[in-house]
Scaffold this motif. Structure first.
Motif, short mmCIF file in Angstrom:
data_model
loop_
_atom_site.label_atom_id
_atom_site.label_comp_id
_atom_site.label_asym_id
_atom_site.label_seq_id
_atom_site.Cartn_x
_atom_site.Cartn_y
_atom_site.Cartn_z
N LYS A 1 0.84 -1.21 0.00
CA LYS A 1 0.00 0.00 0.00
C LYS A 1 0.87 1.25 0.00
O LYS A 1 1.87 1.33 0.72
CB LYS A 1 -0.93 0.03 1.21
N GLY A 2 0.48 2.24 -0.80
CA GLY A 2 1.18 3.52 -0.81
C GLY A 2 0.56 4.48 0.19
O GLY A 2 -0.55 4.25 0.68
N PRO A 3 1.25 5.59 0.50
CA PRO A 3 0.71 6.57 1.45
C PRO A 3 -0.45 7.37 0.84
O PRO A 3 -0.42 7.71 -0.34
CB PRO A 3 1.90 7.47 1.76
N SER A 4 -1.44 7.65 1.67
CA SER A 4 -2.53 8.54 1.27
C SER A 4 -2.27 9.93 1.85
O SER A 4 -1.36 10.11 2.67
CB SER A 4 -3.87 8.01 1.79
N ILE A 5 -3.08 10.89 1.43
CA ILE A 5 -2.91 12.25 1.96
C ILE A 5 -3.14 12.29 3.47
O ILE A 5 -2.57 13.15 4.16
CB ILE A 5 -3.83 13.27 1.25
N TRP A 6 -3.96 11.37 3.99
CA TRP A 6 -4.18 11.36 5.44
C TRP A 6 -3.01 10.75 6.19
O TRP A 6 -2.75 11.13 7.34
CB TRP A 6 -5.49 10.66 5.77
N ASP A 7 -2.29 9.83 5.57
CA ASP A 7 -1.08 9.31 6.20
C ASP A 7 -0.04 10.42 6.36
O ASP A 7 0.59 10.56 7.41
CB ASP A 7 -0.50 8.16 5.36
N THR A 8 0.12 11.23 5.31
CA THR A 8 1.13 12.29 5.37
C THR A 8 0.65 13.48 6.19
O THR A 8 1.43 14.09 6.93
CB THR A 8 1.52 12.75 3.95
N PHE A 9 -0.64 13.81 6.10
CA PHE A 9 -1.19 14.94 6.85
C PHE A 9 -1.11 14.68 8.36
O PHE A 9 -0.75 15.57 9.14
CB PHE A 9 -2.65 15.15 6.42
N SER A 10 -1.44 13.46 8.76
CA SER A 10 -1.45 13.15 10.20
C SER A 10 -0.04 13.10 10.78
O SER A 10 0.13 13.19 12.00
CB SER A 10 -2.17 11.83 10.46
N ALA A 11 0.97 12.96 9.91
CA ALA A 11 2.35 12.96 10.39
C ALA A 11 2.87 14.36 10.70
O ALA A 11 3.92 14.52 11.32
CB ALA A 11 3.25 12.29 9.35
N LYS A 12 2.11 15.39 10.25
CA LYS A 12 2.52 16.77 10.51
C LYS A 12 2.07 17.20 11.90
O LYS A 12 0.95 16.93 12.32
CB LYS A 12 1.92 17.70 9.45
N LYS A 13 2.92 17.90 12.58
CA LYS A 13 2.66 18.29 13.96
C LYS A 13 1.44 19.22 14.05
O LYS A 13 1.30 20.17 13.28
CB LYS A 13 3.89 19.00 14.53
N GLY A 14 0.55 18.91 14.98
CA GLY A 14 -0.57 19.78 15.27
C GLY A 14 -1.78 19.64 14.37
O GLY A 14 -2.77 20.35 14.54
N LYS A 15 -1.74 18.71 13.41
CA LYS A 15 -2.86 18.57 12.48
C LYS A 15 -3.98 17.69 13.04
O LYS A 15 -5.15 17.90 12.73
CB LYS A 15 -2.38 17.97 11.15
N ILE A 16 -3.62 16.69 13.86
CA ILE A 16 -4.60 15.76 14.41
C ILE A 16 -4.61 15.88 15.92
O ILE A 16 -3.55 15.97 16.55
CB ILE A 16 -4.27 14.30 14.02
#
Length: 451
Positions: A39-54
């Motif tokens: 499986k490749g990364p989705s935009i939510w995989d990369t977005f949630s890795a950013k500090k303060g987004k989730i």
């Protein structure tokens, strides 16, 4: 026709034999295994890795571990007497970079899931796109890039060819107003883009993609029932004054009409929200013929109502929401008002479109602060929420409005987008550290209703 007595005890029989009862989920929110088996990364995989987004720094990387536990969870669906299970296909599990070579392990996984559902007597309802765009496509502009109509069409074709022999019920996309509004205008959801310059092209390319996808399903899947789901909220003005009425009308156009009307051949609601007129910059010759489709059903997803007031300081629509927490009303854990008549009003509103053949409530539910005590979860507030909303659905049905199904959001507590694991919407409690499942009182209540 007489309206239903809202105090009448509910029974499955009151809704009729052809009424579809189900539960809804989404791949990103339950599957986990975000990089397993190709499986490749989705935009939510990369977005949630950013500090303060989730919230609380949570990540969907494990979620409910549905990827490896799907048989146990489908068994729960069956045990709850639920006959229809809605789930979505993770685009980057099928096409790791969004295009190109197909990941056979992803195809095999969804084939196994579909086959197991059917083996257990559970009808699969597939959502093709539930917000998890492959990250590689976002790097090429995502929904702002017109080429995405072709990328998405290719994805739909692969799904139809591999799963269409067993899946009858299809939803092309889930809640387009939410994923474009929150992800491409407000920036609070993945991919975190902001402003009209992102929002407007995304709207138009999503409309074109929904129609392209629906036409592919019609061509490739015999006897398919094809729909799309739309978020909606009952909008009321803050006070009996013209400026508040006009503000409510603008909010309604943006929240409830933005996608359903062009997809029914009625065009974008630019008269109410003049800022939307910028969308015509992205409309090319011939697009109008590719912006509408004759859907077999429309899914509406309602949780609450909104009170709207005039706001000079709110750009583009001159309207703002009056927070439910400031109105002294009953709230869910999402700080949404508990207002059961909202679902009746939305059924009535969508029934007013003559192009709509039938409505399915494809999501309705509530998050409350559930607590495990003595091995049980006594979620009486959720039972009351579901019961009062179902009474409104029955009232609408008995008043002659065409509504033919009700799906609860959701089966298990899950990853709730930017809110992380805090809000619990499930009929089944999940301990996210151990992955233990506990059927809540609401799950038992629904199972009894559907027995």
């Amino acid at each position: 026709m007489d309206t239903a007595n809202l105090d009448t005890p509910l029974s499955k029989e009151l809704f009729g034999d052809d009424f579809a009862w189900g539960v809804s989920t989404a791949a990103l929110q339950i599957e986990g295994s975000c990089d397993a088996d190709g499986k490749g990364p989705s935009i939510w995989d990369t977005f949630s890795a950013k500090k303060g987004k989730i919230l609380n720094g949570h990540s969907p990387s494990t979620a409910c571990d549905f990827y490896t536990r799907y048989k146990d969870d489908v068994d729960l669906v069956k045990a709850l007497n639920i006959t229809n299970f809605r789930f979505s296909i993770a685009w980057s599990r099928i096409l790791p970079t969004g295009t190109g070579e197909v990941n056979q392990a992803g195809i095999d996984y969804y084939n196994d899931l579909i086959n197991y559902c059917l083996q257990q007597g559970v009808e699969p309802w597939v959502t093709i796109y539930h917000w998890d765009l492959p990250h590689a496509l976002e790097e090429k502009g995502g929904w702002t890039n017109r080429e995405i109509v072709n990328w998405f069409s290719n994805f739909v074709e692969i799904c139809a060819q591999n799963f269409g022999d067993r899946v009858k019920y299809w939803m092309v996309m889930n809640e387009p107003a939410v994923f474009t509004g929150a992800g491409y205008f407000l920036g609070i959801h993945a991919p975190g883009r902001m402003g009209l310059r992102n929002f407007l092209p995304a709207i138009h390319h999503v409309v074109l993609s929904i129609v392209a996808g629906a036409r592919i399903l019609r061509e490739l899947v015999a006897d398919a029932q094809i729909g799309n789901t739309f978020s909606c909220s009952y909008i009321e003005p803050y006070a009996d004054k013209p400026r508040h009425f006009k503000a409510a009308k603008r909010a309604d156009a943006l929240i409830n009409r933005l996608y359903i009307e062009p997809l029914l051949g009625l065009g974008y609601p630019t008269d109410e929200v003049t800022a939307l007129k910028g969308i015509y910059k992205y409309v090319q010759p011939g697009d109008e013929a590719n912006m509408s489709f004759d859907f077999d059903f429309i899914g509406i997803q309602n949780y609450t109502r909104e009170i709207v007031k005039y706001s000079f300081f709110t750009p583009y629509i001159g309207a703002s929401l009056v927070k439910a927490e400031d109105r002294g009303v009953e709230l869910t854990d999402m700080k949404w008002e508990v207002y059961p008549p909202s679902i009746y009003h939305m059924i009535k509103k969508f029934n007013a479109y003559p192009q709509i053949k039938k409505l399915i409530i494809t999501e309705n539910g509530a998050a409350f602060p559930d607590v495990v005590f003595d091995g049980q979860v006594d979620d009486q507030k959720r039972i009351n929420y579901l019961q009062t909303h179902l009474q409104q659905v029955l009232k609408a049905k008995q008043d002659g409005y065409n509504v033919q199904g009700y799906f609860v959001w959701t089966l298990t507590d899950n990853f709730e987008w930017a809110e992380g694991y805090h809000p619990r919407f499930g009929l089944v409690y999940v301990n996210f550290e151990t992955q233990q499942r506990i059927v809540k009182a609401s799950g038992h209540w629904l199972a009894n209703l559907l027995r």
